[in-house]
Design a protein around this motif. Structure first.
Motif, mmCIF file in Angstrom:
data_model
loop_
_atom_site.group_PDB
_atom_site.id
_atom_site.type_symbol
_atom_site.label_atom_id
_atom_site.label_comp_id
_atom_site.label_asym_id
_atom_site.label_seq_id
_atom_site.Cartn_x
_atom_site.Cartn_y
_atom_site.Cartn_z
ATOM 1 N N GLU A 71 0.817 -1.213 0.000
ATOM 2 C CA GLU A 71 0.000 0.000 0.000
ATOM 3 C C GLU A 71 0.851 1.263 0.000
ATOM 4 N N LEU B 118 2.592 2.254 -3.783
ATOM 5 C CA LEU B 118 1.916 2.991 -4.861
ATOM 6 C C LEU B 118 2.172 4.498 -4.769
ATOM 7 N N PHE C 11 4.643 9.374 -6.605
ATOM 8 C CA PHE C 11 5.161 10.703 -6.290
ATOM 9 C C PHE C 11 6.675 10.776 -6.481
ATOM 10 N N LEU D 105 6.914 11.490 -10.116
ATOM 11 C CA LEU D 105 6.558 12.894 -10.374
ATOM 12 C C LEU D 105 7.682 13.833 -9.944
ATOM 13 N N MET E 106 10.326 13.736 -12.473
ATOM 14 C CA MET E 106 9.892 14.475 -13.669
ATOM 15 C C MET E 106 9.994 15.986 -13.438
ATOM 16 N N ARG F 149 -5.802 3.837 5.279
ATOM 17 C CA ARG F 149 -5.369 2.839 4.290
ATOM 18 C C ARG F 149 -6.355 2.771 3.137
ATOM 19 N N THR G 48 -5.911 5.952 0.895
ATOM 20 C CA THR G 48 -4.576 6.281 0.367
ATOM 21 C C THR G 48 -4.538 6.222 -1.158
ATOM 22 N N VAL G 49 -5.052 5.151 -1.696
ATOM 23 C CA VAL G 49 -5.011 5.005 -3.154
ATOM 24 C C VAL G 49 -5.854 6.096 -3.814
ATOM 25 N N THR H 176 -4.041 9.364 -3.706
ATOM 26 C CA THR H 176 -2.937 9.399 -4.676
ATOM 27 C C THR H 176 -3.466 9.726 -6.062
ATOM 28 N N PHE H 177 -4.489 9.007 -6.454
ATOM 29 C CA PHE H 177 -5.074 9.278 -7.771
ATOM 30 C C PHE H 177 -5.657 10.686 -7.828
ATOM 31 N N PHE I 263 -4.629 13.393 -6.210
ATOM 32 C CA PHE I 263 -3.598 14.411 -6.327
ATOM 33 C C PHE I 263 -3.048 14.484 -7.754
ATOM 34 N N ILE I 264 -2.813 13.321 -8.344
ATOM 35 C CA ILE I 264 -2.254 13.375 -9.702
ATOM 36 C C ILE I 264 -3.314 13.813 -10.718
ATOM 37 N N ALA J 208 3.645 17.546 -12.495
ATOM 38 C CA ALA J 208 4.388 17.002 -11.353
ATOM 39 C C ALA J 208 4.396 17.987 -10.200
ATOM 40 N N SER K 113 0.847 18.292 -8.609
ATOM 41 C CA SER K 113 0.434 17.087 -7.881
ATOM 42 C C SER K 113 1.157 16.997 -6.547
ATOM 43 N N ILE K 114 2.463 17.212 -6.572
ATOM 44 C CA ILE K 114 3.230 17.145 -5.323
ATOM 45 C C ILE K 114 2.784 18.255 -4.379
ATOM 46 N N ALA L 259 -0.333 17.195 -2.688
ATOM 47 C CA ALA L 259 -0.054 16.155 -1.694
ATOM 48 C C ALA L 259 0.529 16.752 -0.429
#
Lengths: 44, 1081
Positions: free
Chosen positions: A7, A10, A15, A18, A21, B77, B80-81, B84-85, B87-88, B232, B235-236, B239
């Motif tokens: 977990e 990912l 990140f 990113l 990049m 938990r 989290t996924v 992540t998605f 933020f990007i 980039a 997104s960062i 986050a």
């Protein structure tokens, strides 16, 4: 491999990629940010 | 076409978005539906209902802090996924999709259009309310505040998976209300927020159509490289800015949810205005992962939340929360955020109030869909059911069962002939009882089985048809309940007793009832609602003697009719006036049953004194509980130092174990300061000629009342403390029998068994097994209580009754030993387990001579939660145990050899564990294959002298062939005893009251018979029995008395009738049933 490690992987990979990049691609002229300063430091 | 830089970025951005969203759906959204499904399964499980650590049956070993941390980490938990998605995706939107110049011309589209665009885009994103914030922040640049807010709304409440699941899980009322709330919220909340800040609203960037960006002259590489960099960076940035607050908010939400408890839900989330307002407030105060509002609401519905607050919470919990508001605060004024939160609250509250209003006129208060309840009789279980005796089943297949004495073996296996009854033998009831009696007096025993609504929350069906199976004498049992008028199908039936209350020679039926599951209403509320009262009130059916019954409840009990969730009915003539009285043992409404707190009281029990038949020909009863001194004493609840745990009474006085602030959905106090009675038994324990009363309570001490009644009136005296058997326990069923052959009657009481000792205690003094054992305040082991009166003990003093469970040896089964003996089990306190203590959970239990060898064998069965193969099936499982008396004070476990395992489809063909073809798993010989055992009763159904066994199992959850959870009916087992060639003798006794209105009660309840014969070693043996008409657990055995005699060839019989008359018979004919009438006194 523990489930928690999967977990954590990912967001780390995403990140991390990113960040690479952000650092690798040069900033537009006249723009200075964290990545561009880091990039300049690496180039020196 | 791609002449401008914006269009180049837009094209690449869309391609990337499709790829990212595709990955997101594949790796997160679709699996998450499965997770939600698992949570729903847990929620709908009758035994353990959890939502991410928030459980009805909380893990006893976890503290508040542990549960909070566990919940919060689970939350993080899960998101989290998604984060992540998110933020990007937000970075992508900012860099490629919604760059400043892309918005050229859009501001003229108008508020409504931007709102619709936001809602539509959000719906496609389907991210949680916290996760969508970064994306909506980027979208805000193009579509202003209304677009950003609408995107949040659309994403959280208008996404397709959520809407689909809502309709799947909940009733149409909740499904449609959620859809309407979502549309309304998405369309109006954004504009409301904008209007609230009209003066200082953030204006969208307006770019004239004539604007020419120099970047439009650049090539693809020159346009895209900076865009990727910006992606980039953005997104960062998202986050870094949002992650810390999301973590904090996750813990904050976890804290709020941990404060919830069934009591809180019952008190504050009822189907009223207060419940709606609280639900709306709670909803905007928490953030939940996408879709997880569904199991949360499902759980709360099961805990007693009303439909209207459920509708509110289903919307408000998803639509926004602290993280959402905090995130959006960066792009709009605080006033706008306050308006957003208030508008979300208002839409949820207003919608809930409309649902509440509609509920008063158009629909019933039903929350969940009936997806689970519809699955009764699924092929899987039916196949197992039929396979339990073979298919097709024909009486001719079992000549030994129906044609008398078959073999010369020690005993032959029992045969389950329930499949002869067909699928009717699958019972729909959480608490099914059975009574064996000869209702038509045709000489063979019939039986009655109770049914009820299976789970009111899932499907409100109100009651279920009880069944009266008439013994056709040829192996067939035909359900004649409808003809006889005893289906009681508006009633939630539970315990049953068949006793001749009017002394006309025909046994009547007293059928207990329980409160509805899921209505969050206790008996006082039921009393105020006639519609509900018919569901939960006990009934008395008078046997007309012509095959039919008449419901005489109203005339018999008038306003005293019992509506307190009956679990046990005992018949007995407590004042020896010849009229059989009734003692009703009440439990607690299922909605309020808790054992992990200091508060687990039940309802008062009732003694109905039989007044006889009056001049109008009506049989009437009086509630004599108080006069007889049988008002249930306060439940005993002690802290770790042994001091009483008290709550404040109405006047501030302390009441042990009872909390008057615990109220139901109507605001009525829940229960009484009494224990939860599971079983009651009348028998003359001190042999003084009157019936004493034993009571088995769940989470309280064992109770014994000595009958001290005189001609002046009824009087019972509590003596369990002076007998020193007032052990705390989760007592559930009584069996009465002289297991040690010393001529006095011993008692066996079922309990939780050893399995709960593996679960750590939660630290709260309660009815917890580990607490009992660690504090020596009680026990979860069964209790075999030896009567030592015949050894010279004073029947009313310490020493008369000795608990000998641990010292009673049991030779374990080679095939199915209890896991306490196989090394698979370890008690939390590592305490010793020995003898009969090594055995599992039990509800119903009975002593009888299974092999007619002149001693008392012991059977019990029971499981706490669902079927073994269903969710939480391993929560205190039991497979039934048939313990054969060794004749030397111990037992031998012959459950498997007797084929009395309480499980469907067991293959008994190979029982040698050394046989290479033996497979416990394939043959379904394991504790994990148990049914949901509840009641048990015995009687010689086919008149062959071998006592047969009828067992009930409650309906419960399992999985169908596709792995989906379903609720299936509990199988009825009708186990016919093939027995052996031992001699036997049986008696059917009729009291004089049925003949001429004098002497003993018609059923001869309380009559004691002593049968004396010469044993194998030449010494005389006296077997003793007493006519019982008590429901050990929901059930009642035949009042006929059966004696196995081994190879004895002569018996003498002494009968002591309750009237005091004695009958002595010498050299009585063997191997037949004797129909004896009490002689005139």
């Amino acid at each position: 491999m523990p489930e928690w490690l999967l977990e954590v992987m990912l967001p780390s990979v995403v990140f991390g990629g990113l960040l690479i990049m952000w650092i690798t691609i040069p900033a537009p002229e006249g723009e200075s940010d964290f990545a561009s300063r880091l990039r300049d430091r690496f180039r020196k | 076409m791609f002449a401008t830089a914006d269009r180049k970025r837009l094209l690449v951005g869309l391609v990337l978005l499709i790829i990212i969203m595709g990955m997101f759906l594949a790796f997160n959204r679709l699996p998450k539906i499965g997770i939600v499904g698992e949570d729903l399964d847990a929620v709908s499980s009758p035994g353990r209902q959890c939502f991410q650590g928030f459980c009805i049956d909380r893990d006893p070993g976890t503290s508040f802090i542990t549960r909070w941390v566990k919940f919060s980490i689970s939350y993080l938990r899960l998101v989290t996924v998604g984060m992540t998605f998110a933020f990007i995706t937000a970075g992508l939107a900012e860099a490629f999709l919604f760059s400043k110049s892309v918005g050229r011309g859009l501001p003229t589209a108008g508020m409504f259009r931007r709102t619709v665009q936001g809602a539509a885009a959000g719906g496609m994103m389907n991210l949680c309310s916290a996760c969508i914030v970064p994306v909506s922040s980027a979208f805000h640049r193009r579509a202003s505040i209304e677009g950003a807010v609408a995107m949040v709304q659309g994403s959280t409440t208008l996404n397709i998976p959520a809407l689909a699941m809502v309709f799947f899980v909940f009733s149409p009322v909740l499904g449609f209300s959620r859809l309407i709330f979502a549309i309304v919220g998405a369309l109006i909340i954004g504009p409301i927020v904008v209007m609230s800040v009209r003066r200082d609203r953030v204006q969208p960037v307006e770019i004239p159509d004539t604007f020419k960006d120099p970047a439009d002259l650049l090539g693809w590489r020159q346009v895209l490289l900076p865009a990727f960099r910006q992606w980039a960076k953005s997104s960062i940035g998202y986050a870094i800015r949002l992650s810390p607050i999301m973590i904090l908010a996750g813990f904050a939400s976890g804290l709020v949810i941990q404060w919830l408890s069934p009591e809180v839900v019952a008190t504050y989330l009822g189907n009223d205005v207060q419940g709606v307002l609280i639900a709306a407030t709670f909803g905007v105060l928490i953030n939940v992962p996408l879709l997880f509002e569904i199991p949360l609401v499902a759980l709360l519905l099961l805990l007693g939340m009303g439909t209207a607050p459920a509708a509110t919470l289903l919307f408000a919990a998803a639509a926004g929360g602290p993280v959402t508001f905090w995130g959006l605060a960066r792009l709009m004024p605080r006033k706008a955020i306050a308006t957003f939160a208030t508008a979300t609250w208002a839409v949820g509250a207003a919608g809930g109030l409309l649902v509440l209003l509609g509920g008063a006129y158009f629909w019933e208060d039903a929350g969940l869909s009936d997806r689970v309840a519809k699955a009764a009789g699924t092929p899987t279980v039916e196949e197992l059911f039929v396979a339990s005796t073979g298919d097709p089943v024909d009486p001719a297949d079992y000549p030994g069962v129906f044609d008398g004495i078959p073999t010369s073996d020690e005993f032959a296996p029992f045969r389950n002939v329930a499949p002869l009854i067909g699928t009717d033998a699958l019972i729909e009831n959480r608490y099914p009882g059975v009574a064996i009696f000869d209702f038509d007096r045709d000489g063979d025993l019939d039986f009655y089985v109770t049914s009820a609504e299976t789970n009111a929350v899932f499907q409100i069906t109100r009651g279920g048809p009880n069944r009266l199976f008439r013994n056709e004498g040829d192996g067939r049992f035909i359900d004649v309940a409808a003809i006889a008028g005893v289906t009681a199908d508006t009633q939630n039936s539970t315990a049953v007793a068949a006793c001749d209350f009017d002394n006309d020679g025909y046994q009547d039926l007293y059928v207990g009832a329980q409160g509805r599951i899921g209505d969050n209403l206790d008996y006082r509320s039921a009393a105020q609602d006639l519609e509900l009262a018919v569901v939960v009130q006990d009934r008395l059916f008078h046997n007309n003697g012509d095959g039919t019954f008449t419901d005489i409840t109203a005339t018999a009990f008038a306003e005293h009719v019992n509506i307190r969730s009956t679990a046990s009915v005992a018949c007995g003539d407590v004042d020896n006036d010849g009229w059989t009285d009734i003692y009703v043992g009440n439990r607690a409404d299922q909605d309020f049953v808790r054992f992990d707190t200091s508060r687990h009281h039940g309802n008062y029990n009732t003694l109905f004194s039989n007044n006889g038949v009056d001049d109008n020909g009506d049989l009437t009863f009086s509630d004599m509980t108080e006069e007889a001194g049988l008002v249930s004493p306060p439940i005993r609840m002690r802290d770790t130092d042994g001091n009483p745990i008290t709550f404040s009474g109405p006047g501030g006085e302390p009441i042990e174990g009872f909390d008057i602030s615990f109220v139901d959905a109507n605001g009525n106090v829940v229960g009484d300061p009494a224990g939860q009675t599971w079983a009651t038994m009348f028998f003359d324990h001190d042999s003084d000629g009157d019936l004493d009363l034993w009571i088995a309570d769940d989470g309280d001490r064992l109770k014994v009342y000595r009958n001290d009644s005189t001609a002046a009136g009824l009087a019972f005296t509590s003596i369990e403390e002076q007998l020193d058997i007032d052990q705390m326990g989760q007592w559930m069923g009584f069996a009465l029998g002289d297991y040690d052959g010393d001529g006095d009657l011993d008692v066996f009481v079922t309990n939780m068994g050893f399995q709960p000792l593996a679960r750590p205690w939660n630290g709260v003094p309660s009815a917890d097994c580990v607490y009992y054992h660690a504090s020596e305040s009680g026990t979860c082991f069964h209790a075999l209580i030896e009567n030592r009166v015949n050894e010279g003990a004073d029947p009313d003093r310490r020493g008369a009754w000795q608990i000998v469970t641990g010292s009673t040896e049991v030779e374990p089964s080679a095939v199915l030993p209890p896991t306490s003996l196989t090394g698979e089990f370890k008690a939390a306190d590592d305490g010793p387990i020995s003898g009969l203590e090594a055995y599992e959970f039990g509800f119903g239990t009975v002593f009888f001579d299974m092999d007619n060898d002149a001693d008392q064998d012991l059977y019990w069965l029971g499981s706490l939660a669902s079927r073994g193969e269903g969710p939480n099936g391993n929560l205190a499982p039991g497979i039934g145990r048939m313990l054969q008396n060794t004749g030397s004070g111990g037992f031998r476990d012959v459950t498997v050899e007797a084929q009395l395992v309480d499980s469907l489809g067991v293959d008994y063909s190979i029982l040698d564990t050394d046989d290479p073809d033996f497979s416990a798993a394939k043959q379904r010989l394991g504790i994990e294959f148990h049914e949901n055992g509840k009641g048990v009763a015995v009687g010689d159904l086919n008149g062959d002298g071998a006592v047969d066994v009828i067992a009930t199992n409650s309906n419960g959850e399992t999985f169908d062939a596709g792995g989906d959870p379903i609720v299936v009916g509990g199988p009825l087992f009708v186990w016919m005893n093939s027995s052996n060639d031992n001699n036997w003798i049986s008696f059917r006794l009729t009291g004089r009251m049925a003949i001429d209105g004098s002497g003993s009660n018609a059923d001869a309840i309380g009559t004691r018979i002593m049968v004396t014969h010469i044993g194998p070693n030449g010494t005389p043996i006296t077997q003793v029995r007493e006519v019982l008409a008590s429901s050990s657990f929901l059930s009642m055995s035949s009042t006929e008395l059966n004696f196995g005699l081994g190879d004895a060839s002569r018996v003498d019989v002494a009968i002591e009738w309750p009237s005091g008359v004695e009958t002595n018979l010498n050299d009585v004919d063997l191997n037949r049933l004797h129909d004896l009438v009490e002689p005139a006194g």
